[in-house]
Enzyme design. Structure first.
Site, short mmCIF file in Angstrom:
data_model
loop_
_atom_site.label_atom_id
_atom_site.label_comp_id
_atom_site.label_asym_id
_atom_site.label_seq_id
_atom_site.Cartn_x
_atom_site.Cartn_y
_atom_site.Cartn_z
N SER A 150 0.87 -1.12 -0.01
CA SER A 150 0.06 0.02 0.00
C SER A 150 0.98 1.25 -0.19
O SER A 150 2.13 1.03 0.30
CB SER A 150 -0.87 0.03 1.22
OG SER A 150 -1.41 1.12 1.45
N TYR A 163 -1.69 -1.01 10.84
CA TYR A 163 -1.70 -1.26 9.21
C TYR A 163 -0.58 -1.04 8.53
O TYR A 163 -0.03 -1.49 7.71
CB TYR A 163 -3.15 -0.46 8.63
CG TYR A 163 -3.41 -0.54 7.18
CD1 TYR A 163 -4.11 -1.97 6.78
CD2 TYR A 163 -3.02 0.14 6.24
CE1 TYR A 163 -4.51 -1.99 5.34
CE2 TYR A 163 -3.33 -0.05 4.94
CZ TYR A 163 -4.05 -1.25 4.50
OH TYR A 163 -4.19 -1.31 3.16
P1 NAI Z 1 -11.67 -6.09 -0.15
O1 NAI Z 1 -12.30 -6.27 1.30
O2 NAI Z 1 -12.52 -5.84 -1.30
O3 NAI Z 1 -10.78 -7.56 -0.48
C1 NAI Z 1 -10.26 -8.17 0.58
C2 NAI Z 1 -10.32 -9.88 0.26
O4 NAI Z 1 -9.29 -10.53 1.09
C3 NAI Z 1 -11.88 -9.99 0.84
O5 NAI Z 1 -12.33 -10.88 -0.34
C4 NAI Z 1 -11.57 -11.02 2.03
O6 NAI Z 1 -12.57 -12.12 2.35
C5 NAI Z 1 -10.44 -11.48 1.66
N1 NAI Z 1 -9.42 -11.89 3.18
C6 NAI Z 1 -9.53 -11.02 4.11
N2 NAI Z 1 -8.86 -11.71 5.05
C7 NAI Z 1 -8.49 -12.92 4.82
C8 NAI Z 1 -7.91 -14.24 5.18
N3 NAI Z 1 -7.46 -14.09 6.61
N4 NAI Z 1 -7.71 -15.22 4.47
C9 NAI Z 1 -8.18 -15.28 3.24
N5 NAI Z 1 -8.58 -14.26 2.35
C10 NAI Z 1 -8.91 -13.07 3.35
O7 NAI Z 1 -10.31 -5.13 -0.10
P2 NAI Z 1 -9.44 -4.45 -1.28
O8 NAI Z 1 -9.71 -3.12 -1.07
O9 NAI Z 1 -9.45 -5.33 -2.48
O10 NAI Z 1 -7.83 -4.99 -0.68
C11 NAI Z 1 -7.05 -5.91 -1.38
C12 NAI Z 1 -5.73 -5.76 -0.84
O11 NAI Z 1 -5.22 -4.34 -1.08
C13 NAI Z 1 -5.60 -5.71 0.62
O12 NAI Z 1 -4.20 -6.23 1.28
C14 NAI Z 1 -5.56 -4.39 1.16
O13 NAI Z 1 -4.94 -3.95 2.36
C15 NAI Z 1 -4.72 -3.42 -0.03
N6 NAI Z 1 -5.20 -2.25 -0.18
C16 NAI Z 1 -6.23 -1.72 -0.46
C17 NAI Z 1 -6.49 -0.43 -0.94
C18 NAI Z 1 -7.79 0.33 -1.19
O14 NAI Z 1 -7.99 1.51 -1.28
N7 NAI Z 1 -8.69 -0.58 -1.21
C19 NAI Z 1 -5.18 0.48 -0.95
C20 NAI Z 1 -4.06 0.18 -0.59
C21 NAI Z 1 -4.11 -1.37 -0.36
#
Ligand code: NAI
Length: 256
Positions: A150, A163
């Site tokens: 991130s 985080y």
């Molecule tokens: P999201 O919440 O849409 O997707 C995250 C996915 O990870 C979900 O499907 C969830 O079920 C899965 N997940 C969570 N914990 C888990 C576990 N213990 N085991 C298996 N699966 C698990 O979130 P998003 O935004 O798509 O985030 C994806 C990645 O991007 C994350 O690592 C987040 O920190 C990172 N990120 C997101 C940003 C944003 O603005 N959306 C910015 C920077 C980084």
């Protein structure tokens, strides 16, 4: 025209939603057979349905990245379905809201919240790297891994110390892994998104979207596809000299 991941097998964690889902879809469009892994297995199946509807090949796998046995099983299932793993996107993650009330400063943060954040966002990446690399070494021929960090892996953010610590850890782990496995032909990079419209950021944007956008030179959120395209490219042979890198995609937030 052949896609940039033609003939490759990709393993994507957090593939049920947001950035992971978009990346699984783009990887499949580019010719990869994709294992969509997530603790939300029913939603991972929905990603698989999207891929299949577009003529791609994918399987859904349930599992929790904080449990080593689950990670080992997810990697083994991918190999039993598709024979190998060439590309991996270690992307499953949670936001501060998932472990406690928003807006807590460090002195208010419980140890349980801190530990849980590190377990998912850092230990989860370590466990996936460990089992993916072991598979890539065993099968031979190298590979490409992208971890989701991130911009919070490069700068501090108030009220998000846990985080930020986890994401800085992902950047460090990425660099070390890149060095360790460079001679094995395994490239390891991370992607550093800024604010992207996904279920993770929904409430934050509802509460303070204007303040966030005021800090983004492009004055908009990114969309998951804008991360997905870069990750697919980083996993492809087109990125053959790229390893140990942090690839920022944030509408100019980090530069400002
Ligand atoms: P999201 O919440 O849409 O997707 C995250 C996915 O990870 C979900 O499907 C969830 O079920 C899965 N997940 C969570 N914990 C888990 C576990 N213990 N085991 C298996 N699966 C698990 O979130 P998003 O935004 O798509 O985030 C994806 C990645 O991007 C994350 O690592 C987040 O920190 C990172 N990120 C997101 C940003 C944003 O603005 N959306 C910015 C920077 C980084």
């Amino acid at each position: 025209m052949a896609g940039i991941l033609e003939g490759k097998v990709a393993f994507v964690t957090g593939g049920a939603s947001g950035i992971g889902q978009a990346t699984a879809v783009v990887m499949a469009r580019e010719g990869a057979r994709v294992a969509v892994a997530d603790r939300a297995e029913a939603d991972a199946a929905a990603t698989v349905a999207l891929i299949n509807a577009a003529g791609g090949q994918a399987i859904a796998i349930g599992g929790d990245v904080t449990r080593e046995a689950d990670v080992a099983a997810m990697v083994a299932r991918t190999v039993s379905a598709f024979g190998r793993i060439d590309c991996a996107f270690n992307n499953a993650g949670i936001a501060p809201r998932a472990v406690g009330p928003a807006g807590q400063r460090l002195h208010e943060l419980g140890q349980e919240a801190f530990d849980r954040m590190l377990a998912v966002n850092l230990t989860g990446v370590f466990l996936c790297l460990k089992h993916e690399v072991a598979q890539m070494l065993a099968q031979g021929g190298g590979g490409a891994i992208v971890n989701t960090a991130s911009v919070a892996g490069l700068i501090g953010l108030a009220t998000s110390g846990h985080y930020v610590a986890a994401k800085h850890g992902v950047v460090g782990l990425t660099k070390s892994a890149a060095i360790e496995y460079a001679e094995d032909g395994i490239r390891v990079n991370c992607v550093n998104p800024g604010y992207i419209t996904t279920p993770m950021t929904k409430e934050t944007v509802e509460e303070r979207g204007e303040k966030i956008l005021a800090k983004v030179p492009m004055r908009r959120m990114g969309i998951p596809g804008e991360i997905a395209e870069a990750v697919a490219w980083m996993c492809s042979d087109k990125a053959s000299f790229m390893t140990g890198a942090s690839h920022v995609i944030d509408g100019g937030y980090y530069a400002a």
